[in-house]
Design a protein around this motif. Structure first.
Motif, mmCIF file in Angstrom:
data_model
loop_
_atom_site.group_PDB
_atom_site.id
_atom_site.type_symbol
_atom_site.label_atom_id
_atom_site.label_comp_id
_atom_site.label_asym_id
_atom_site.label_seq_id
_atom_site.Cartn_x
_atom_site.Cartn_y
_atom_site.Cartn_z
ATOM 1 N N SER A 113 -35.072 -4.878 68.776
ATOM 2 C CA SER A 113 -34.661 -6.265 68.585
ATOM 3 C C SER A 113 -33.812 -6.382 67.337
ATOM 4 O O SER A 113 -34.018 -5.671 66.354
ATOM 5 N N THR B 195 -32.182 -9.184 64.557
ATOM 6 C CA THR B 195 -32.032 -10.527 64.024
ATOM 7 C C THR B 195 -30.916 -10.451 63.003
ATOM 8 O O THR B 195 -30.951 -9.611 62.116
ATOM 9 N N THR C 50 -28.299 -12.772 59.071
ATOM 10 C CA THR C 50 -29.173 -13.818 58.564
ATOM 11 C C THR C 50 -29.273 -13.716 57.040
ATOM 12 O O THR C 50 -28.675 -12.839 56.435
ATOM 13 N N GLU C 51 -30.050 -14.622 56.479
ATOM 14 C CA GLU C 51 -30.207 -14.689 55.031
ATOM 15 C C GLU C 51 -30.838 -13.390 54.502
ATOM 16 O O GLU C 51 -31.744 -12.862 55.122
ATOM 17 N N ARG D 241 -32.540 -11.135 51.171
ATOM 18 C CA ARG D 241 -33.182 -11.254 49.861
ATOM 19 C C ARG D 241 -32.169 -10.885 48.783
ATOM 20 O O ARG D 241 -31.399 -9.921 48.962
ATOM 21 N N GLU E 251 -31.269 -3.321 57.817
ATOM 22 C CA GLU E 251 -32.675 -2.973 57.607
ATOM 23 C C GLU E 251 -33.249 -2.489 58.927
ATOM 24 O O GLU E 251 -33.132 -3.173 59.948
ATOM 25 N N ASN F 289 -36.621 -0.967 61.009
ATOM 26 C CA ASN F 289 -38.065 -0.717 61.046
ATOM 27 C C ASN F 289 -38.409 0.008 62.331
ATOM 28 O O ASN F 289 -38.114 -0.497 63.412
ATOM 29 N N LEU G 174 -27.969 -10.152 56.305
ATOM 30 C CA LEU G 174 -28.927 -9.118 56.696
ATOM 31 C C LEU G 174 -28.877 -8.897 58.194
ATOM 32 O O LEU G 174 -28.846 -9.850 58.975
ATOM 33 N N GLN H 6 -31.267 -7.157 60.800
ATOM 34 C CA GLN H 6 -32.612 -6.594 60.836
ATOM 35 C C GLN H 6 -32.861 -5.998 62.211
ATOM 36 O O GLN H 6 -32.859 -6.714 63.217
ATOM 37 N N THR I 175 -35.452 -3.879 64.569
ATOM 38 C CA THR I 175 -36.840 -3.430 64.701
ATOM 39 C C THR I 175 -36.981 -2.658 65.995
ATOM 40 O O THR I 175 -36.539 -3.120 67.042
ATOM 41 N N LEU I 176 -37.596 -1.490 65.899
ATOM 42 C CA LEU I 176 -37.782 -0.662 67.095
ATOM 43 C C LEU I 176 -39.265 -0.469 67.346
ATOM 44 O O LEU I 176 -40.015 -0.113 66.443
#
Lengths: 282, 289
Positions: B41, B43, B46-47, B49, B61, B63, B99, B101, B103-104
């Motif tokens: 997935s 995302t 986006t904003e 940090r 990023e 994961n 960002l 993001q 994720t796997l």
């Protein structure tokens, strides 16, 4: 991580006004759950549960470990619930939010503290070898009420799981492969299922199975863990508006009905699955 | 080990691809090689940090999450591998101070921990571990290849601009024989196993594909590696053809992307037609290649 976007005033007013007329934004009536859809994997112990758009995958697996010294007859039931950013970008990997901790605790109470799985039946050789059953809960999509979805998925997966058969001769343990001996189901006493109600405002409006928007706007939630024998395993209300006893009794009455329906669905799905996958030959 | 009976040594297991499964992610994909399946997935943009903000490009990023147990060093290694493969291909400079993001989540991966019987008796011939743990399973190469494909297709689904397509496949040597897309059992018996990633697109490999990543485990000769690579190249071309077909069927497109003028603009938004437009951009790069 980005914070959850607050719903707009329009959305909030619309939802509240509709609820006062007994309507919900997705067309359900107030005490209806979204459709529960269970999918089973090739492997025993893999279950995907979908509650509307909310999606949770649970994998149950077993390993053999040494028991604790003070409880030599007891196996382990380990529940792992880490919410990944896949569910929603509001969840951060490796750092649990308060909401996440609460959910993990409730699931733990529902499955472990309610003694759904007989842990003494997991003993192989007292004080030396016991089964440790691991329940990995993966939250894939958060469209509200992930807890109920996870509890349905987890208990179904535990009932679907089979551990390999074991022969003990003296101190020697032989683990038989799935092809050699028929794998053994876990000893499960009852089927606890979580049901979450969301409350709105002071006028005792309660809805079952809140959607994502509803859970953001709710003034408080109440989670019941019930089984089909009409026993209350957990009643949890963490914060939110105070509720009169009558309201709580009312939602319990509704919960008892709904749990029976969900339990029947789990049972029929498991039976359907058992017909498709041949686990044992008699 | 017995030779393969269900398919030829150079054949793939059935492939499966589904996209846009998740409601809360900007892009999502489930990709499977037979019974090994991975969900990805995205995302973003986006904003981000402030600590991780980059002024000239997006922060990527990644994961990686296993099906069983907690993420360990092998998953950190997989994250690093994915970063090094994907970062050059994504046009990160188009999304500065944001960002992405990724994720796997491994959804299914055949485990063989209990497929062979063993005993704890000292007289037993089989190796006798006193405890059976889940961590004893080696990280699977087929899973790694599925992860690469799933991440790329999630990027396509989210409409993140990329230079080209990245496609990966696993190869193993079992008793000197080359086996494409090995099963868990074959991977355990293998003397060496490799994951090859090929990129396709204008200037990044064309239609032939360019090898951009190799991840090998075990002992092997240089010749064997090249032999495996050429097999992997034809296999990735076949996988890419499958992906193309799947995406085309999904959006009802045939061959080249449809001319933009044909689409009536206002009616589309209600029917959620925004995605196909983004999609055709992704397709174009493949087409021109």
């Amino acid at each position: 991580m980005p914070r959850e976007v607050d719903p707009s005033i329009n959305e909030s007013e619309f939802l509240h006004k509709a609820l006062q007329q007994g309507l919900r934004t997705d067309g359900r009536s107030v005490y209806d759950m979204r459709d529960v859809k269970l999918t089973f994997g090739d492997e025993l112990g893999w279950v995907e549960c979908r509650l509307g758009e909310t999606r949770v995958v649970v994998q149950v697996s077993g390993e053999i470990v040494k028991p604790l010294a003070d409880r030599p007859y007891e196996g382990f039931l380990v529940i792992s619930t880490e919410i990944s950013p896949m569910a929603s970008s509001a969840y951060e990997a490796g750092r649990a939010s308060d909401e996440e901790v609460l959910m993990a605790r409730l699931l733990e109470k529902a499955l472990r503290r309610s003694e759904a799985v007989d842990r003494e039946a997991l003993c192989i050789v007292a004080g030396q070898k016991v089964w440790s059953i691991r329940v990995d809960v993966h939250f894939l999509d958060d469209e509200g009420n992930m807890l109920d979805c996870a509890s349905i998925a987890a208990i179904t997966a535990l009932r679907h799981f089979r551990r390999p058969d074991v022969t003990v001769i003296g101190e020697d343990v032989t683990i038989h492969s799935m092809a050699e001996h028929v794998p053994v189901p876990l000893a499960i006493h009852h089927t606890p299922i979580c049901l979450t109600f969301a409350f709105f405002g002071d006028d005792s409006l309660a809805v079952l199975d809140p959607s994502h928007l509803e859970s953001l706007l709710a003034s408080g939630t109440l989670t019941l863990t019930l089984n089909s024998q009409q026993e209350i395993c957990v009643l949890s209300k963490a914060g939110g508006v105070p509720l009169p006893a009558d309201d709580i009794m009312k939602v319990i009455q509704i919960g008892v009905q709904r749990v029976k329906e969900v339990d029947a669905l789990i049972k029929s799905s498991l039976e359907m699955e058992a017909k498709k996958t041949v686990v044992e030959v008699r | 080990m017995a030779p393969r009976t269900d398919r030829s040594p150079t054949a793939l297991r059935p492939l499966a691809l589904s996209q846009s499964l998740l409601a809360r992610a900007d892009g999502s994909t489930k990709f499977s090689f037979g019974n090994v399946s991975v969900m990805a997935s995205i995302t973003g943009p986006t904003e981000v940090r402030i600590r991780e903000e980059l002024v000239d490009k997006a922060t990527l990023e990644i994961n990686v999450r296993p099906l069983r147990g907690l993420a360990g060093p092998s998953h950190k290694a997989a994250e690093t591998l994915l970063t090094s493969l994907l970062a050059p291909l994504i046009l990160l400079h188009l999304y500065p101070r944001s960002l992405l993001q990724l994720t796997l989540q491994t959804l299914s991966s055949s485990s063989t921990a209990f497929s062979t019987a063993f005993s704890t008796s000292p007289s037993s011939l089989t190796p006798s571990p006193s405890t059976v743990t889940l961590q004893s399973l080696p990280p699977s190469s087929a899973e790694s290849a599925a992860r690469i494909n799933a991440s790329m297709l999630a990027l396509v689904d989210a409409g993140v601009a990329c230079k080209g397509m990245l496609v990966a496949v696993a190869v193993a040597f079992v008793e000197g024989e080359l086996r494409l897309d090995p099963t868990q059992r074959e991977e355990e018996m293998a003397t060496s196993r490799h994951v090859f990633a090929f990129s396709f697109g204008v200037d990044v490999g064309g239609t032939e594909g360019e090898c951009v990543g190799v991840d090998s485990v075990g002992q092997f000769e240089v010749d064997e590696l090249f032999e495996a690579q050429s097999l992997a190249q034809t296999a990735t071309q076949a996988i890419l053809a499958f992906i193309r077909k799947s995406i085309e069927t999904r959006y009802g497109a045939t061959g080249a992307p449809p001319p933009a003028a044909v689409k009536p603009a206002p009616a589309m938004k209600e029917e959620k037609m925004e995605l196909p437009e983004e999609e055709s951009e992704g397709d174009e790069s493949m087409d021109d290649a």
